[in-house]
Design a protein around this motif. Structure first.
Motif, PDB file in Angstrom:
ATOM      1  N   ARG A  31       0.829  -1.209   0.000  1.00 46.65           N
ATOM      2  CA  ARG A  31       0.000   0.000   0.000  1.00 46.65           C
ATOM      3  C   ARG A  31       0.863   1.259   0.000  1.00 46.65           C
ATOM      4  O   ARG A  31       0.576   2.228  -0.720  1.00 46.65           O
ATOM      5  CB  ARG A  31      -0.938  -0.012   1.213  1.00 46.65           C
ATOM      6  N   LEU A  34       2.258   1.858  -3.370  1.00 48.99           N
ATOM      7  CA  LEU A  34       1.289   2.451  -4.296  1.00 48.99           C
ATOM      8  C   LEU A  34       1.173   3.955  -4.065  1.00 48.99           C
ATOM      9  O   LEU A  34       1.139   4.744  -5.012  1.00 48.99           O
ATOM     10  CB  LEU A  34      -0.069   1.781  -4.119  1.00 48.99           C
ATOM     11  N   CYS A 157      -6.424  -5.340 -18.102  1.00 53.85           N
ATOM     12  CA  CYS A 157      -6.630  -4.029 -17.476  1.00 53.85           C
ATOM     13  C   CYS A 157      -5.554  -3.041 -17.914  1.00 53.85           C
ATOM     14  O   CYS A 157      -5.832  -1.852 -18.119  1.00 53.85           O
ATOM     15  CB  CYS A 157      -6.633  -4.169 -15.958  1.00 53.85           C
ATOM     16  N   ARG A 278       2.935  -4.319 -10.782  1.00 55.47           N
ATOM     17  CA  ARG A 278       1.630  -3.734 -10.458  1.00 55.47           C
ATOM     18  C   ARG A 278       1.725  -2.230 -10.199  1.00 55.47           C
ATOM     19  O   ARG A 278       0.863  -1.475 -10.624  1.00 55.47           O
ATOM     20  CB  ARG A 278       1.030  -4.451  -9.243  1.00 55.47           C
ATOM     21  N   VAL A 282       0.369   2.796 -12.024  1.00 59.79           N
ATOM     22  CA  VAL A 282       0.008   4.163 -11.630  1.00 59.79           C
ATOM     23  C   VAL A 282       0.588   5.169 -12.617  1.00 59.79           C
ATOM     24  O   VAL A 282       0.212   6.347 -12.594  1.00 59.79           O
ATOM     25  CB  VAL A 282       0.473   4.500 -10.193  1.00 59.79           C
ATOM     26  N   VAL A 314      -8.262   5.284 -13.178  1.00 58.66           N
ATOM     27  CA  VAL A 314      -8.016   4.822 -11.808  1.00 58.66           C
ATOM     28  C   VAL A 314      -8.713   3.485 -11.570  1.00 58.66           C
ATOM     29  O   VAL A 314      -8.182   2.594 -10.895  1.00 58.66           O
ATOM     30  CB  VAL A 314      -8.507   5.875 -10.800  1.00 58.66           C
ATOM     31  N   ALA A 315      -9.908   3.307 -12.134  1.00 61.06           N
ATOM     32  CA  ALA A 315     -10.633   2.045 -11.975  1.00 61.06           C
ATOM     33  C   ALA A 315      -9.857   0.895 -12.599  1.00 61.06           C
ATOM     34  O   ALA A 315      -9.812  -0.214 -12.032  1.00 61.06           O
ATOM     35  CB  ALA A 315     -12.025   2.162 -12.610  1.00 61.06           C
ATOM     36  N   VAL A 317      -6.608   0.708 -12.922  1.00 64.85           N
ATOM     37  CA  VAL A 317      -5.446   0.452 -12.055  1.00 64.85           C
ATOM     38  C   VAL A 317      -5.876  -0.390 -10.857  1.00 64.85           C
ATOM     39  O   VAL A 317      -5.232  -1.375 -10.493  1.00 64.85           O
ATOM     40  CB  VAL A 317      -4.815   1.773 -11.588  1.00 64.85           C
ATOM     41  N   TRP A 318      -6.986  -0.008 -10.222  1.00 65.02           N
ATOM     42  CA  TRP A 318      -7.467  -0.739  -9.052  1.00 65.02           C
ATOM     43  C   TRP A 318      -7.845  -2.172  -9.419  1.00 65.02           C
ATOM     44  O   TRP A 318      -7.489  -3.126  -8.716  1.00 65.02           O
ATOM     45  CB  TRP A 318      -8.680  -0.018  -8.464  1.00 65.02           C
ATOM     46  N   LEU A 319      -8.566  -2.338 -10.520  1.00 67.98           N
ATOM     47  CA  LEU A 319      -8.985  -3.672 -10.927  1.00 67.98           C
ATOM     48  C   LEU A 319      -7.788  -4.534 -11.296  1.00 67.98           C
ATOM     49  O   LEU A 319      -7.742  -5.725 -10.983  1.00 67.98           O
ATOM     50  CB  LEU A 319      -9.962  -3.577 -12.110  1.00 67.98           C
ATOM     51  N   ARG A 321      -4.827  -4.384 -10.013  1.00 72.66           N
ATOM     52  CA  ARG A 321      -4.197  -4.810  -8.772  1.00 72.66           C
ATOM     53  C   ARG A 321      -4.994  -5.964  -8.140  1.00 72.66           C
ATOM     54  O   ARG A 321      -4.419  -6.882  -7.585  1.00 72.66           O
ATOM     55  CB  ARG A 321      -4.092  -3.649  -7.793  1.00 72.66           C
ATOM     56  N   ARG A 322      -6.325  -5.880  -8.201  1.00 73.06           N
ATOM     57  CA  ARG A 322      -7.140  -6.947  -7.617  1.00 73.06           C
ATOM     58  C   ARG A 322      -6.985  -8.262  -8.376  1.00 73.06           C
ATOM     59  O   ARG A 322      -7.045  -9.345  -7.766  1.00 73.06           O
ATOM     60  CB  ARG A 322      -8.616  -6.519  -7.647  1.00 73.06           C
TER      61      ARG A 322
END
Length: 327
Positions: A31, A34, A157, A278, A282, A314-315, A317-319, A321-322
């Motif tokens: 975290r 990131l 992604c 990952r 960003v 941003v979505a 990037v988040w997806l 990472r998930r």
């Protein structure tokens, strides 16, 4: 360690702090990596309009692109040498120098020079089209360098995010009546982004052993045999020093201290703590930071559509990472 005389070796303390599990510590580092990566992208995003301030345009030139590139690296090297002397840092091992040289070639020479040359003829929005390819290229280089296998969803992604950045940049260029067609500047920017990606990963590979702060310091010093002669030569070729605007010197000061030095402290540490494959995603935010900062610098307000595209990026990037849990 044996117990002290008069103590019970089997008795537990009345109060004891339970150490954090390796998984929890790893998640915390990821975290923080990131967050550091986002901070670095904000600093690197400001690099685009600040570089344009320093170089000017073809119609109103300021400092030459070669001088900006080489002299900013020399300034960063002087700051680096001072820091290394004050902290009595150890010299890199012989095995580290090839990676330092590779990082210097990509991050201190290749990308800054090609960006500065392109910004003489292209706008920041146009340059952002190519800069948007950085996450995908850095992820590919990192995956090859670390021999990592990541989920197909992560690559999907990454491609979606890059497509959003390219589509947004193309839309901005068309709205401004500039259009988009491949040119020598576009090819140069693409090569520059590739050089930066290789440099990022080369620096990240030795960050755990050398430390993020010392990596960029030694990178700028490793580049001195090239950057110092180029700075002296290009400075001698610079016409009319007195005609250089104060804003150009402001842009040069920023790219020297933040783009070439302080920003890398955060970025190399982010790549080491957060998994380079990952965290590199960003970089998708860098074009939007560039456009945001171009508002006060170049008088280009951010439209509502820009915020919408930014949220979509941003979505992704988040997806991503998930879909690609840390290893």
């Amino acid at each position: 360690m044996p117990p002290r005389p008069g103590t019970d070796a089997t008795a537990a303390p009345a109060t004891s702090a339970r150490p954090a599990s390796p998984a929890a510590a790893g998640a915390g580092s990821a975290r923080l990596g990131l967050l550091l990566g986002i901070a670095a992208m904000a600093m690197f995003g400001l690099t685009v309009p600040m570089t344009q301030l320093a170089t000017g345009s073809t119609a109103a030139p300021q400092l030459s692109p070669l001088f900006v590139t080489s002299a900013r690296a020399v300034v960063a090297a002087l700051c680096s040498a001072t820091l290394l002397l004050l902290t009595r840092a150890a010299w890199p091992t012989r095995a580290m120098w090839p990676l330092l040289a590779l990082a210097a070639l990509g991050n201190a020479i290749g990308y800054p020079l090609l960006l500065a040359v392109a910004l003489r003829t292209e706008t920041s929005q146009h340059a952002a089209v190519i800069i948007g390819l950085a996450p995908l290229l850095t992820s590919a280089v990192a995956a090859l360098a670390w021999r990592q296998r990541v989920a197909a969803g992560f690559w999907a992604c990454a491609l979606a995010g890059c497509a959003l950045v390219v589509a947004f940049s193309l839309w901005r260029a068309q709205q401004a009546g500039q259009g988009f067609a491949p040119s020598a500047a576009d090819l140069g920017l693409a090569l520059g982004v590739l050089a930066a990606s290789v440099g990022y990963v080369a620096g990240a590979r030795i960050t755990p052993a050398l430390g993020a702060e010392r990596v960029i310091c030694w990178v700028t010093i490793a580049a001195l045999p090239v950057t110092l002669p180029l700075a002296l030569w290009s400075g001698a070729q610079q016409p009319a020093w007195a005609a250089v605007a104060p804003s150009a010197w402001l842009g040069f000061a920023y790219v020297s201290l933040f783009s070439m030095w302080i920003g890398f402290f955060a970025w190399y540490r982010a790549l080491a703590w957060g998994d380079a494959v990952r965290v590199s995603q960003v970089q998708l935010l860098q074009p939007f930071f560039a456009m945001l900062f171009a508002w006060p610098i170049h008088g280009q307000p951010v439209a509502a559509e820009s915020l919408g595209f930014g949220l979509a990026v941003v979505a992704t990037v988040w997806l991503g990472r998930r879909l690609s849990p840390p290893r």
